[in-house]
Design a protein around this motif. Structure first.
Motif, PDB file in Angstrom:
ATOM      1  N   THR A 105      -5.730  -0.321   2.981  1.00 52.08           N
ATOM      2  CA  THR A 105      -7.133  -0.449   2.552  1.00 52.08           C
ATOM      3  C   THR A 105      -7.542  -1.911   2.459  1.00 52.08           C
ATOM      4  O   THR A 105      -8.686  -2.266   2.777  1.00 52.08           O
ATOM      5  CB  THR A 105      -7.319   0.195   1.158  1.00 52.08           C
ATOM      6  N   THR A 106      -6.626  -2.745   2.009  1.00 52.68           N
ATOM      7  CA  THR A 106      -6.957  -4.164   1.855  1.00 52.68           C
ATOM      8  C   THR A 106      -7.398  -4.738   3.195  1.00 52.68           C
ATOM      9  O   THR A 106      -8.440  -5.395   3.299  1.00 52.68           O
ATOM     10  CB  THR A 106      -5.733  -4.933   1.314  1.00 52.68           C
ATOM     11  N   MET A 137     -10.232  -6.755  -3.278  1.00 50.75           N
ATOM     12  CA  MET A 137     -11.567  -6.798  -2.676  1.00 50.75           C
ATOM     13  C   MET A 137     -12.494  -7.705  -3.485  1.00 50.75           C
ATOM     14  O   MET A 137     -13.303  -8.442  -2.914  1.00 50.75           O
ATOM     15  CB  MET A 137     -12.188  -5.390  -2.603  1.00 50.75           C
ATOM     16  N   HIS A 166      -7.877   6.042  -2.570  1.00 50.67           N
ATOM     17  CA  HIS A 166      -7.280   7.220  -3.210  1.00 50.67           C
ATOM     18  C   HIS A 166      -7.924   8.539  -2.800  1.00 50.67           C
ATOM     19  O   HIS A 166      -7.390   9.600  -3.121  1.00 50.67           O
ATOM     20  CB  HIS A 166      -7.358   7.079  -4.729  1.00 50.67           C
ATOM     21  N   HIS A 211      -0.543   5.446   3.231  1.00 50.32           N
ATOM     22  CA  HIS A 211       0.715   5.576   2.479  1.00 50.32           C
ATOM     23  C   HIS A 211       0.464   6.065   1.057  1.00 50.32           C
ATOM     24  O   HIS A 211       1.407   6.264   0.306  1.00 50.32           O
ATOM     25  CB  HIS A 211       1.490   4.248   2.449  1.00 50.32           C
ATOM     26  N   TYR A 251     -11.058  -2.641  -7.076  1.00 54.89           N
ATOM     27  CA  TYR A 251      -9.711  -3.185  -6.855  1.00 54.89           C
ATOM     28  C   TYR A 251      -9.747  -4.710  -6.693  1.00 54.89           C
ATOM     29  O   TYR A 251     -10.630  -5.257  -6.008  1.00 54.89           O
ATOM     30  CB  TYR A 251      -9.117  -2.535  -5.601  1.00 54.89           C
TER      31      TYR A 251
HETATM   32  C1  LIG Z   1      -8.968   1.489  -5.190  1.00 57.87           C
HETATM   33  C2  LIG Z   1      -7.971   0.723  -4.383  1.00 57.87           C
HETATM   34  N1  LIG Z   1      -8.409  -0.017  -3.371  1.00 57.87           N
HETATM   35  C3  LIG Z   1      -7.575  -0.709  -2.584  1.00 57.87           C
HETATM   36  C4  LIG Z   1      -6.232  -0.695  -2.818  1.00 57.87           C
HETATM   37  C5  LIG Z   1      -5.339  -1.488  -1.931  1.00 57.87           C
HETATM   38  O1  LIG Z   1      -4.499  -0.630  -1.235  1.00 57.87           O
HETATM   39  P1  LIG Z   1      -3.403  -1.282  -0.252  1.00 57.87           P
HETATM   40  O2  LIG Z   1      -2.500  -2.099  -1.127  1.00 57.87           O
HETATM   41  O3  LIG Z   1      -2.722  -0.114   0.339  1.00 57.87           O
HETATM   42  O4  LIG Z   1      -4.133  -2.129   0.688  1.00 57.87           O
HETATM   43  C6  LIG Z   1      -5.710   0.052  -3.867  1.00 57.87           C
HETATM   44  C7  LIG Z   1      -4.273   0.062  -4.137  1.00 57.87           C
HETATM   45  O5  LIG Z   1      -3.789   0.634  -5.086  1.00 57.87           O
HETATM   46  C8  LIG Z   1      -6.615   0.771  -4.679  1.00 57.87           C
HETATM   47  O6  LIG Z   1      -6.174   1.510  -5.692  1.00 57.87           O
END
Ligand SMILES: Cc1ncc(COP(=O)(O)O)c(C=O)c1O
Length: 420
Positions: free
Chosen positions: A123-124, A152, A232, A254, A149
């Protein structure tokens, strides 16, 4: 046929899951409503048996990423071996077609066109690609929530430092009385200079599901684009991305899809692709082609390929059953503690506003101490949250979580609250 021959004839996508017992198990309950099946402990014990779980603690911290079912994990390992054996032969002959096949299947799961979706690492990467892809001008504005998060929020701050754009943060209530309360909160933060609104589909620290479509409609009426953080929600909730109406959607595979670490998706609505700047250049790809956002160089292709097997497992269960079981598990434990002295639930009480994730605090106990007591005294693994208006531990069961484990957690929580 030896393995090399198999790869050559079937492509590396040919490694499938036997899903022994799983398809039959679901066939036998085909006519049972998901909400009824959600409460059938014997049935879910069969799903639990598909995972290899650590006996040392009860894992109620499945929001970070999902443990994979053994069969999915083994298929990933097989792919690692095959790609290693093939060397550049695979990369030069099959990689592009195979990745397109994975992308196409993911697009089907998301309900969108493959031309609107790319495979990312997480997602990041997905959301930061959009945030950094805007041609920000000094004075432009973006709106988000302080419960969003951190990565972001940081990326928006970076754009503010670099271009002089301005970020406005709202604070989400823990237990809203209506959708309108949330829509109006965001509406009040928009100005004629707002270009992008970021919203969480499911707030990671509380499990709060936002009324995405209503927020999107409000923002679009004000000429503001909307990017949804679906880290999520994807593969936990039953929805199609285009039905949300948003411009951009990012998720990690994942997490709730149970793919191997380092897999995600980015959806960009077709008409929004052209105006985004890519992070990495690639000549020969049209500005209107979403592939321009996906030039990652040489990377672990087995990760992309094994998404197929996570989808096999996910599809065998079915998203409606998965969502119903996860919501049942959360409401099972929250309904036993909500309203008890000193116990503070940081997750909305309306069942449609949450699913697997919830957050609970105990008055007078620091979140980190609560998580430590749960682990040290009760062998329950959780994560402490102490940010914005949220003070507690995040409790995230998964498909392999049993009601008996949740009973243990509820008893522990009551004991801790009584002693606080
Ligand atoms: C709401 C939300 N956004 C983004 C992320 C980032 O996910 P990732 O580390 O898989 O990029 C998370 C990770 O827990 C998250 O909970």
């Amino acid at each position: 046929m030896n393995k090399r021959g198999f790869l050559r004839s079937a492509g590396a996508l040919g490694i499938g899951l036997a899903l022994t017992g799983l398809r039959d198990a679901f066939a036998s309950v085909g006519s049972v409503a998901p909400s009824d099946l959600a409460q059938d402990e014997a049935f879910w014990a069969g799903i639990r048996a598909k995972y290899r779980l650590k006996p040392d603690y009860i894992n109620l911290e499945n929001g970070y990423y999902s443990i994979q079912p053994q069969e999915v994990l083994e298929s990933f390992i097989t792919r690692v071996r095959e790609i290693n054996m093939e060397g550049s032969y695979y990369m030069r002959t099959r990689r592009i077609d195979d990745k397109l096949a994975v992308r196409t299947r993911l697009a089907r799961a998301a309900g969108c066109s493959p031309e609107e979706l790319i495979i990312t690492r997480n997602t990041t990467e997905s959301l930061d690609t959009v945030i950094a892809g805007f041609d920000w001008k000094a004075g432009d504005e973006a709106v988000m929530a302080e419960q969003d998060y951190g990565a972001m929020l940081d990326m928006f701050e970076l754009q503010a430092r670099r271009y002089g754009m301005v970020n406005r943060r709202v604070s989400l209530p823990l237990d809203p009385s209506s959708d309108d309360e949330i829509v109006e909160l965001y509406a009040a933060a928009l100005t004629p200079r707002t270009r992008l609104l970021m919203i969480g589909h499911m707030v990671n620290i509380t499990g709060h599901i936002l009324p995405v479509r209503k927020i999107v409609d409000m923002a679009h009426a004000r000429n503001v684009q909307v990017m949804v953080d679906g880290a999520h929600a994807f593969a936990q909730l039953d929805f199609r991305i285009p039905d949300l109406g948003c411009d951009y959607y990012g998720a990690s595979l994942h997490k709730w899809l149970g793919a191997n670490l380092g897999a995600g998706i980015l959806y960009v609505r077709k008409d929004r692709v052209a105006s985004l700047w890519p992070m990495f250049a690639e000549s020969g790809v049209a500005d209107t082609d979403i592939a321009k956002l996906n030039h990652t160089g040489t990377h672990p292709v087995h990760t992309d390929l094994a998404i197929m097997n996570a989808l096999d497992f996910h599809d065998a269960i079915g998203i409606a059953r998965k969502e119903a079981r996860l919501r049942f598990l959360q409401s099972y434990w929250t309904s036993k503690v909500r309203g008890l002295p000193k116990i503070v639930l940081n997750t909305p009480r309306d069942p449609k506003r949450s699913c697997a994730i919830a957050n609970v605090g105990v008055a007078g106990i620091e979140p980190r101490d609560l998580a430590k007591t749960l682990l040290d005294r009760h062998r329950i693994w959780t994560v402490a949250i102490n940010t914005a208006n949220v003070r507690g531990t995040r409790i995230t069961p998964h498909l392999y979580t049993s009601v008996a484990e949740l009973d243990t957690f509820v008893a522990a929580l009551k004991q801790i609250a009584a002693a606080a």
